[in-house]
Design a protein around this motif. Structure first.
Motif, PDB file in Angstrom:
ATOM      1  N   LEU A   3       0.840  -1.198   0.000  1.00  0.00           N
ATOM      2  CA  LEU A   3       0.000   0.000   0.000  1.00  0.00           C
ATOM      3  C   LEU A   3       0.876   1.249   0.000  1.00  0.00           C
ATOM      4  O   LEU A   3       0.599   2.196  -0.735  1.00  0.00           O
ATOM      5  N   GLU A   4       1.931   1.244   0.778  1.00  0.00           N
ATOM      6  CA  GLU A   4       2.838   2.400   0.813  1.00  0.00           C
ATOM      7  C   GLU A   4       3.421   2.685  -0.571  1.00  0.00           C
ATOM      8  O   GLU A   4       3.469   3.833  -1.010  1.00  0.00           O
ATOM      9  N   GLN A   5       3.828   1.646  -1.286  1.00  0.00           N
ATOM     10  CA  GLN A   5       4.360   1.818  -2.643  1.00  0.00           C
ATOM     11  C   GLN A   5       3.269   2.304  -3.597  1.00  0.00           C
ATOM     12  O   GLN A   5       3.523   3.136  -4.462  1.00  0.00           O
ATOM     13  N   ALA A   6       2.045   1.783  -3.431  1.00  0.00           N
ATOM     14  CA  ALA A   6       0.941   2.139  -4.322  1.00  0.00           C
ATOM     15  C   ALA A   6       0.473   3.580  -4.124  1.00  0.00           C
ATOM     16  O   ALA A   6      -0.170   4.145  -5.002  1.00  0.00           O
ATOM     17  N   LEU A   7       0.802   4.177  -2.983  1.00  0.00           N
ATOM     18  CA  LEU A   7       0.410   5.558  -2.698  1.00  0.00           C
ATOM     19  C   LEU A   7       1.573   6.540  -2.817  1.00  0.00           C
ATOM     20  O   LEU A   7       1.381   7.749  -2.688  1.00  0.00           O
ATOM     21  N   ALA A   8       2.759   6.036  -3.093  1.00  0.00           N
ATOM     22  CA  ALA A   8       3.970   6.875  -3.121  1.00  0.00           C
ATOM     23  C   ALA A   8       3.833   8.018  -4.117  1.00  0.00           C
ATOM     24  O   ALA A   8       3.457   7.825  -5.270  1.00  0.00           O
ATOM     25  N   GLY A   9       4.112   9.218  -3.643  1.00  0.00           N
ATOM     26  CA  GLY A   9       4.100  10.393  -4.512  1.00  0.00           C
ATOM     27  C   GLY A   9       2.736  10.971  -4.796  1.00  0.00           C
ATOM     28  O   GLY A   9       2.617  11.954  -5.526  1.00  0.00           O
ATOM     29  N   SER A  10       1.677  10.387  -4.232  1.00  0.00           N
ATOM     30  CA  SER A  10       0.342  10.948  -4.457  1.00  0.00           C
ATOM     31  C   SER A  10       0.252  12.312  -3.781  1.00  0.00           C
ATOM     32  O   SER A  10       0.680  12.475  -2.645  1.00  0.00           O
ATOM     33  N   PRO A  11      -0.345  13.294  -4.464  1.00  0.00           N
ATOM     34  CA  PRO A  11      -0.528  14.609  -3.857  1.00  0.00           C
ATOM     35  C   PRO A  11      -1.737  14.677  -2.918  1.00  0.00           C
ATOM     36  O   PRO A  11      -2.050  15.737  -2.393  1.00  0.00           O
ATOM     37  N   ALA A  12      -2.406  13.554  -2.691  1.00  0.00           N
ATOM     38  CA  ALA A  12      -3.604  13.544  -1.845  1.00  0.00           C
ATOM     39  C   ALA A  12      -3.279  13.918  -0.406  1.00  0.00           C
ATOM     40  O   ALA A  12      -2.210  13.560   0.112  1.00  0.00           O
ATOM     41  N   PRO A  13      -4.198  14.605   0.253  1.00  0.00           N
ATOM     42  CA  PRO A  13      -4.014  14.909   1.676  1.00  0.00           C
ATOM     43  C   PRO A  13      -3.919  13.621   2.511  1.00  0.00           C
ATOM     44  O   PRO A  13      -4.509  12.593   2.151  1.00  0.00           O
ATOM     45  N   ASN A  89      -6.969   7.703  -7.605  1.00  0.00           N
ATOM     46  CA  ASN A  89      -6.029   8.589  -8.289  1.00  0.00           C
ATOM     47  C   ASN A  89      -6.459  10.008  -7.924  1.00  0.00           C
ATOM     48  O   ASN A  89      -7.518  10.460  -8.357  1.00  0.00           O
ATOM     49  N   TYR A  90      -5.665  10.682  -7.117  1.00  0.00           N
ATOM     50  CA  TYR A  90      -6.016  12.031  -6.666  1.00  0.00           C
ATOM     51  C   TYR A  90      -5.893  12.988  -7.846  1.00  0.00           C
ATOM     52  O   TYR A  90      -4.797  13.412  -8.216  1.00  0.00           O
ATOM     53  N   ARG A  91      -7.045  13.297  -8.471  1.00  0.00           N
ATOM     54  CA  ARG A  91      -7.066  14.122  -9.676  1.00  0.00           C
ATOM     55  C   ARG A  91      -8.414  14.792  -9.826  1.00  0.00           C
ATOM     56  O   ARG A  91      -9.373  14.452  -9.146  1.00  0.00           O
ATOM     57  N   VAL A  92      -8.471  15.737 -10.773  1.00  0.00           N
ATOM     58  CA  VAL A  92      -9.722  16.420 -11.078  1.00  0.00           C
ATOM     59  C   VAL A  92     -10.453  15.689 -12.201  1.00  0.00           C
ATOM     60  O   VAL A  92      -9.875  14.868 -12.909  1.00  0.00           O
ATOM     61  N   LYS A  93     -11.727  16.034 -12.382  1.00  0.00           N
ATOM     62  CA  LYS A  93     -12.529  15.477 -13.469  1.00  0.00           C
ATOM     63  C   LYS A  93     -12.000  15.999 -14.802  1.00  0.00           C
ATOM     64  O   LYS A  93     -11.421  17.083 -14.867  1.00  0.00           O
ATOM     65  N   VAL A  94     -12.225  15.241 -15.862  1.00  0.00           N
ATOM     66  CA  VAL A  94     -11.799  15.644 -17.198  1.00  0.00           C
ATOM     67  C   VAL A  94     -12.408  17.000 -17.541  1.00  0.00           C
ATOM     68  O   VAL A  94     -13.626  17.184 -17.466  1.00  0.00           O
ATOM     69  N   GLY A  95     -11.544  17.963 -17.887  1.00  0.00           N
ATOM     70  CA  GLY A  95     -11.985  19.284 -18.319  1.00  0.00           C
ATOM     71  C   GLY A  95     -12.570  20.173 -17.233  1.00  0.00           C
ATOM     72  O   GLY A  95     -13.174  21.192 -17.534  1.00  0.00           O
ATOM     73  N   LYS A  96     -12.407  19.795 -15.970  1.00  0.00           N
ATOM     74  CA  LYS A  96     -12.989  20.578 -14.876  1.00  0.00           C
ATOM     75  C   LYS A  96     -11.937  20.832 -13.807  1.00  0.00           C
ATOM     76  O   LYS A  96     -10.834  20.306 -13.860  1.00  0.00           O
ATOM     77  N   ASN A  97     -12.306  21.647 -12.820  1.00  0.00           N
ATOM     78  CA  ASN A  97     -11.415  21.939 -11.710  1.00  0.00           C
ATOM     79  C   ASN A  97     -11.846  21.262 -10.419  1.00  0.00           C
ATOM     80  O   ASN A  97     -11.229  21.465  -9.389  1.00  0.00           O
ATOM     81  N   GLU A  98     -12.919  20.473 -10.468  1.00  0.00           N
ATOM     82  CA  GLU A  98     -13.380  19.805  -9.255  1.00  0.00           C
ATOM     83  C   GLU A  98     -12.823  18.387  -9.189  1.00  0.00           C
ATOM     84  O   GLU A  98     -12.593  17.747 -10.212  1.00  0.00           O
ATOM     85  N   LEU A  99     -12.626  17.912  -7.960  1.00  0.00           N
ATOM     86  CA  LEU A  99     -12.048  16.586  -7.771  1.00  0.00           C
ATOM     87  C   LEU A  99     -12.961  15.491  -8.315  1.00  0.00           C
ATOM     88  O   LEU A  99     -14.178  15.538  -8.162  1.00  0.00           O
ATOM     89  N   SER A 100     -12.344  14.505  -8.905  1.00  0.00           N
ATOM     90  CA  SER A 100     -13.025  13.305  -9.357  1.00  0.00           C
ATOM     91  C   SER A 100     -13.311  12.407  -8.154  1.00  0.00           C
ATOM     92  O   SER A 100     -12.633  12.493  -7.129  1.00  0.00           O
ATOM     93  N   ALA A 101     -14.274  11.509  -8.282  1.00  0.00           N
ATOM     94  CA  ALA A 101     -14.512  10.501  -7.246  1.00  0.00           C
ATOM     95  C   ALA A 101     -13.286   9.591  -7.097  1.00  0.00           C
ATOM     96  O   ALA A 101     -13.097   8.972  -6.054  1.00  0.00           O
ATOM     97  N   HIS A 102     -12.443   9.530  -8.122  1.00  0.00           N
ATOM     98  CA  HIS A 102     -11.192   8.761  -8.016  1.00  0.00           C
ATOM     99  C   HIS A 102     -10.281   9.342  -6.938  1.00  0.00           C
ATOM    100  O   HIS A 102      -9.481   8.627  -6.352  1.00  0.00           O
ATOM    101  N   ALA A 103     -10.397  10.637  -6.676  1.00  0.00           N
ATOM    102  CA  ALA A 103      -9.528  11.317  -5.715  1.00  0.00           C
ATOM    103  C   ALA A 103      -9.710  10.801  -4.295  1.00  0.00           C
ATOM    104  O   ALA A 103      -8.829  10.983  -3.456  1.00  0.00           O
ATOM    105  N   THR A 104     -10.837  10.140  -4.030  1.00  0.00           N
ATOM    106  CA  THR A 104     -11.072   9.557  -2.709  1.00  0.00           C
ATOM    107  C   THR A 104     -11.151   8.035  -2.759  1.00  0.00           C
ATOM    108  O   THR A 104     -11.484   7.401  -1.760  1.00  0.00           O
ATOM    109  N   GLY A 105     -10.868   7.452  -3.913  1.00  0.00           N
ATOM    110  CA  GLY A 105     -10.925   5.995  -4.048  1.00  0.00           C
ATOM    111  C   GLY A 105     -12.335   5.462  -4.154  1.00  0.00           C
ATOM    112  O   GLY A 105     -12.570   4.275  -3.968  1.00  0.00           O
ATOM    113  N   ARG A 106     -13.296   6.331  -4.476  1.00  0.00           N
ATOM    114  CA  ARG A 106     -14.697   5.922  -4.568  1.00  0.00           C
ATOM    115  C   ARG A 106     -15.155   5.783  -6.017  1.00  0.00           C
ATOM    116  O   ARG A 106     -16.342   5.934  -6.331  1.00  0.00           O
ATOM    117  N   ALA A 107     -14.211   5.532  -6.922  1.00  0.00           N
ATOM    118  CA  ALA A 107     -14.537   5.329  -8.336  1.00  0.00           C
ATOM    119  C   ALA A 107     -13.694   4.175  -8.869  1.00  0.00           C
ATOM    120  O   ALA A 107     -12.630   3.861  -8.332  1.00  0.00           O
TER     121      ALA A 107
END
Length: 178
Positions: A3-13, A89-107
């Protein structure tokens, strides 16, 4: 990977990282071989996702690959291009500035090359096609769609302003039975 390797470098809080867990699940690839892949997911959804992939394995539904997005330097584009099934994957939605559900692991994304994101002329990943006759394609009757919707997930293939056929998300606080 751990898990530590899988999260390495993520900008997530830190508070979001603390809610993630690493699943190792068997799947059938497009050559018909059984593989073991890994997904980083929100810990509250781990049992549903593990059950989904158990069902897909039994049915021999092919999966292109399953590697945590850290292996793609946190690039959703590179992960999709590789036909990678992914979740956190801590990221925004395609073409938007709001976080994707992927950003919390709920997608969860399944086979982006067979199940592309389509908005007008934009198709992601580039060159992907949605062909109901191709193995690995999700349809309204697919086990993945029916099982996850029963559990309270939303499928992007049902959206009206765009289609995100590979995408599923589960809103926080959904308490439908799994």
């Amino acid at each position: 990977m751990t898990l530590e390797q899988a999260l390495a470098g993520s900008p997530a809080p830190v508070e979001i990282l603390a809610t993630q867990t690493l699943l190792s699940v068997p799947f059938v690839d497009f050559a018909g071989e059984t593989q073991v892949g890994q997904l980083v997911v929100h810990r509250d959804l781990a049992a549903e996702i593990a059950e989904l992939f158990r069902l897909l394995l039994v049915e021999r539904f092919p999966i292109g690959g399953m590697i945590p997005v850290v292996a793609f330097d946190w690039s959703d584009d590179l992960s999709m291009e590789a036909n990678n099934c992914s979740a956190f994957n801590y990221r925004v939605k395609v073409g938007k500035n709001e976080l994707s559900a992927h950003a919390t692991g709920r997608a969860l994304d399944i086979n982006p090359r067979q199940n592309p994101y389509i908005r007008g002329e934009l198709v992601l990943p580039e060159g992907a096609q949605y062909d109901l006759e191709m193995p690995g394609t999700l349809t309204p009757e697919s086990t993945a769609v029916t099982f996850l919707e029963h559990c309270g997930w939303i499928w992007g293939g049902r959206w009206t302003t765009l289609k995100d056929f590979h995408h599923f998300e589960k809103p926080a606080g959904d308490s439908k039975p799994s």
